[in-house]
Design a protein around this motif. Structure first.
Motif, PDB file in Angstrom:
ATOM      1  N   LEU A   1       0.801  -1.250   0.039  1.00  0.00           N
ATOM      2  CA  LEU A   1      -0.026   0.089   0.069  1.00  0.00           C
ATOM      3  C   LEU A   1       0.986   1.243   0.018  1.00  0.00           C
ATOM      4  N   ILE A   2       0.592   2.163  -0.675  1.00  0.00           N
ATOM      5  CA  ILE A   2       1.246   3.765  -0.839  1.00  0.00           C
ATOM      6  C   ILE A   2       0.168   4.681  -0.769  1.00  0.00           C
ATOM      7  N   ILE A   3       0.196   5.256   0.346  1.00  0.00           N
ATOM      8  CA  ILE A   3      -0.817   6.410   0.720  1.00  0.00           C
ATOM      9  C   ILE A   3      -0.294   7.808   0.689  1.00  0.00           C
ATOM     10  N   SER A   4      -0.821   8.549  -0.156  1.00  0.00           N
ATOM     11  CA  SER A   4      -0.547   9.919  -0.331  1.00  0.00           C
ATOM     12  C   SER A   4      -1.331  11.094   0.036  1.00  0.00           C
ATOM     13  N   ASP A   5      -0.882  12.150   0.565  1.00  0.00           N
ATOM     14  CA  ASP A   5      -1.667  13.190   0.828  1.00  0.00           C
ATOM     15  C   ASP A   5      -1.888  13.909  -0.845  1.00  0.00           C
ATOM     16  N   PHE A   6      -3.088  14.461  -0.868  1.00  0.00           N
ATOM     17  CA  PHE A   6      -3.176  15.216  -2.304  1.00  0.00           C
ATOM     18  C   PHE A   6      -2.519  16.266  -2.565  1.00  0.00           C
ATOM     19  N   GLN A   7      -2.746  17.227  -1.368  1.00  0.00           N
ATOM     20  CA  GLN A   7      -2.363  18.612  -1.693  1.00  0.00           C
ATOM     21  C   GLN A   7      -0.980  18.974  -0.839  1.00  0.00           C
ATOM     22  N   MET A   8       0.112  19.071  -1.507  1.00  0.00           N
ATOM     23  CA  MET A   8       1.406  18.965  -0.904  1.00  0.00           C
ATOM     24  C   MET A   8       2.074  20.333  -1.649  1.00  0.00           C
ATOM     25  N   PRO A   9       2.777  21.083  -1.107  1.00  0.00           N
ATOM     26  CA  PRO A   9       3.559  22.203  -1.739  1.00  0.00           C
ATOM     27  C   PRO A   9       4.458  21.914  -2.733  1.00  0.00           C
ATOM     28  N   GLN A  10       5.290  21.082  -2.481  1.00  0.00           N
ATOM     29  CA  GLN A  10       6.526  20.733  -3.401  1.00  0.00           C
ATOM     30  C   GLN A  10       6.184  19.681  -4.487  1.00  0.00           C
ATOM     31  N   LEU A  11       5.338  18.805  -4.177  1.00  0.00           N
ATOM     32  CA  LEU A  11       5.045  17.849  -5.149  1.00  0.00           C
ATOM     33  C   LEU A  11       3.334  17.148  -4.874  1.00  0.00           C
ATOM     34  N   SER A  12       2.756  17.256  -5.817  1.00  0.00           N
ATOM     35  CA  SER A  12       1.261  16.880  -5.514  1.00  0.00           C
ATOM     36  C   SER A  12       0.875  15.465  -5.352  1.00  0.00           C
ATOM     37  N   GLY A  13       0.087  14.880  -4.692  1.00  0.00           N
ATOM     38  CA  GLY A  13      -0.266  13.576  -4.618  1.00  0.00           C
ATOM     39  C   GLY A  13      -0.583  13.002  -5.914  1.00  0.00           C
ATOM     40  N   LYS A  14      -0.971  13.675  -6.891  1.00  0.00           N
ATOM     41  CA  LYS A  14      -1.043  13.044  -8.142  1.00  0.00           C
ATOM     42  C   LYS A  14       0.278  12.489  -8.781  1.00  0.00           C
ATOM     43  N   GLU A  15       1.377  13.714  -8.540  1.00  0.00           N
ATOM     44  CA  GLU A  15       2.652  13.310  -9.047  1.00  0.00           C
ATOM     45  C   GLU A  15       3.413  12.269  -8.161  1.00  0.00           C
ATOM     46  N   VAL A  16       3.032  12.277  -7.096  1.00  0.00           N
ATOM     47  CA  VAL A  16       3.659  11.124  -6.144  1.00  0.00           C
ATOM     48  C   VAL A  16       3.108   9.757  -6.691  1.00  0.00           C
ATOM     49  N   LEU A  17       1.855   9.630  -6.963  1.00  0.00           N
ATOM     50  CA  LEU A  17       1.362   8.084  -7.125  1.00  0.00           C
ATOM     51  C   LEU A  17       1.585   8.010  -8.597  1.00  0.00           C
ATOM     52  N   THR A  18       1.839   8.884  -9.553  1.00  0.00           N
ATOM     53  CA  THR A  18       2.508   8.663 -10.650  1.00  0.00           C
ATOM     54  C   THR A  18       3.671   8.077 -10.743  1.00  0.00           C
ATOM     55  N   ILE A  19       4.472   8.605  -9.744  1.00  0.00           N
ATOM     56  CA  ILE A  19       5.992   7.871  -9.595  1.00  0.00           C
ATOM     57  C   ILE A  19       5.805   6.740  -9.147  1.00  0.00           C
ATOM     58  N   ALA A  20       4.701   6.441  -8.126  1.00  0.00           N
ATOM     59  CA  ALA A  20       4.738   5.146  -7.270  1.00  0.00           C
ATOM     60  C   ALA A  20       4.124   4.013  -8.454  1.00  0.00           C
ATOM     61  N   LYS A  21       3.233   4.411  -9.465  1.00  0.00           N
ATOM     62  CA  LYS A  21       2.571   3.566 -10.473  1.00  0.00           C
ATOM     63  C   LYS A  21       3.690   2.995 -11.301  1.00  0.00           C
ATOM     64  N   HIS A  22       4.638   3.696 -11.616  1.00  0.00           N
ATOM     65  CA  HIS A  22       5.740   3.318 -12.562  1.00  0.00           C
ATOM     66  C   HIS A  22       6.823   2.378 -11.717  1.00  0.00           C
ATOM     67  N   CYS A  23       7.254   2.873 -10.547  1.00  0.00           N
ATOM     68  CA  CYS A  23       8.204   2.309  -9.758  1.00  0.00           C
ATOM     69  C   CYS A  23       7.753   1.076  -9.083  1.00  0.00           C
ATOM     70  N   LYS A  24       6.555   1.162  -8.555  1.00  0.00           N
ATOM     71  CA  LYS A  24       5.888  -0.047  -7.912  1.00  0.00           C
ATOM     72  C   LYS A  24       4.361  -0.388  -8.340  1.00  0.00           C
ATOM     73  N   PRO A  25       4.318  -0.723  -9.516  1.00  0.00           N
ATOM     74  CA  PRO A  25       3.015  -1.077  -9.894  1.00  0.00           C
ATOM     75  C   PRO A  25       2.058  -1.990  -9.171  1.00  0.00           C
ATOM     76  N   LYS A  26       2.720  -2.891  -8.751  1.00  0.00           N
ATOM     77  CA  LYS A  26       1.948  -4.112  -7.827  1.00  0.00           C
ATOM     78  C   LYS A  26       1.307  -3.430  -6.644  1.00  0.00           C
ATOM     79  N   ALA A  27       1.911  -2.128  -6.243  1.00  0.00           N
ATOM     80  CA  ALA A  27       1.156  -1.873  -4.769  1.00  0.00           C
ATOM     81  C   ALA A  27      -0.062  -1.141  -5.041  1.00  0.00           C
ATOM     82  N   MET A  28      -0.982  -0.997  -3.985  1.00  0.00           N
ATOM     83  CA  MET A  28      -2.345  -0.264  -4.171  1.00  0.00           C
ATOM     84  C   MET A  28      -1.811   0.991  -3.976  1.00  0.00           C
TER      85      MET A  28
END
Length: 359
Positions: free
Chosen positions: A56-83
């Motif tokens: 499981l990879i859980i991210s807040d959505f609104q973050m100043p340096q990097l949004s949750g959308k961007e964080v989970l885009t990274i997670a999707k490609h680095c660890k696609p098997k994680a929810m």
């Protein structure tokens, strides 16, 4: 079934929220390890390591340096098997476009015990089928597919008869399903399980209505209500118990829900993959479709030998779909199936003037 404990990564620039969510996750979910990351800019380098193996990879959505959308885009490609899960205070106000965020699930902030209880229930359901590494990666690369809300999940859990239904449109659909069923099996009862399956299809169809139009949904569900009732009737005529006949109905009708999932992904994803039925089974389970029905449907799809009447009947009917509304008997290949059983079933089909045809 006891699911394997999850390893969890939580990313949030708010330390207080990070600590609160970490404690709540540890208490409410079956986890073996919870790791927190306060700086989202470290997400890519952190997730690129082999040691960062999370379920499981859980991210807040609104973050100043990097949004949750961007964080989970990274997670999707680095660890696609994680929810992947987004936590935000804007979800209820629809400020987040779920089609654009590569998350599998969305949690409202502040989160509640109900949210975490429901998340654990989803994880428990999904764990009922095992997937290969390749299948898990494919699932991880698929677009977001809606999960039932807490309210919908509770409604489905409480449905046991028409008296439990307070949604007028759902009630009309169930009454229609009962009428179609009674046309084929007038003396038999439309069971609570059958009510619940039709209700599940109703709620999924609402979530997908912006993708799959009402007209198409209406036409296709009519076919599946008819096919399911016909399959039940033939199973009953060949001596199957009411319990087995119910399984036949549910196995055939689940094809409609699978159709909705198929249509959604065909319009949302350009990924080409095999064994779609097994992949889609994850979403059937998450929506509360009984694992026995899911496993029975997969078994029928994967084998060509059906010695039991109910298996042969179900397999003939699950071949039907919106593109093939009749089966050419000369093309049916049931290796290892008793010829006598095949003749008996086909005779029942002919007598009832049902959907199978010959050339």
């Amino acid at each position: 079934m006891i699911r394997k404990a999850s390893r969890v990564l939580i990313i949030d620039d708010d330390k207080l929220m990070l600590r609160a969510l970490s404690k709540a996750i540890s208490r409410s979910l079956t986890v073996s390890d919870v790791v927190t990351l306060n700086d989202p800019l470290l997400a890519e380098s952190y997730l690129s390591t082999e040691q960062a193996d999370y379920d499981l990879i859980i991210s807040d959505f609104q973050m100043p340096q990097l949004s949750g959308k961007e964080v989970l885009t990274i997670a999707k490609h680095c660890k696609p098997k994680a929810m992947r899960i987004i936590v935000s205070g804007d979800i209820a106000e629809n400020l987040i476009s779920k089609d654009e965020v590569p998350a599998n699930y969305f949690m409202q902030k502040p989160f509640s015990k109900q949210d975490l209880k429901l998340l654990e229930e989803f994880l428990q359901r999904a764990a009922q089928l095992s997937y290969s590494d390749e299948q898990q990666i494919i699932l991880g690369m698929l677009p977001y597919f809606p999960f039932p809300s807490y309210e919908v999940n509770e409604t489905l859990n409480q449905i046991s008869s028409l008296n439990n239904i307070h949604d007028n449109q759902l009630l009309k659909l169930i009454e229609k399903a009962v009428n179609v069923f009674k046309t084929e099996s007038a003396k038999l009862d439309f069971t609570p399980n059958m009510v619940r399956f039709v209700a599940t299809a109703y709620f999924i169809s609402i979530d997908l209505m912006h993708i799959i139009g009402v007209g198409q949904q209406y036409e296709v569900i009519n076919d599946y209500l008819t096919w399911s009732s016909q399959a039940y009737s033939i199973a009953s005529d060949t001596g199957s118990s009411n319990e087995i006949c119910e399984l036949v109905y549910l196995t055939v009708f689940t094809g409609y829900i699978e159709f909705l999932i198929q249509q959604y992904f065909s319009m949302k994803s350009n990924i080409d993959y095999e064994n779609k039925a097994q992949l889609y089974s994850k979403f059937l389970l998450i929506w509360g479709i009984d694992s026995h029905v899911v496993e029975n449907r997969l078994k029928l799809i994967q084998t060509s030998s059906h010695e039991k009447y109910e298996d042969l009947i179900s397999n003939l009917f699950i071949k039907l779909n919106p593109h093939q509304t009749a089966i050419n008997i000369s093309q049916v290949n049931e290796k290892g199936t008793s010829n006598g059983k095949m003749v008996t079933v086909i005779e029942h089909l002919r007598n009832k003037k049902l959907v199978l045809e010959e050339v």
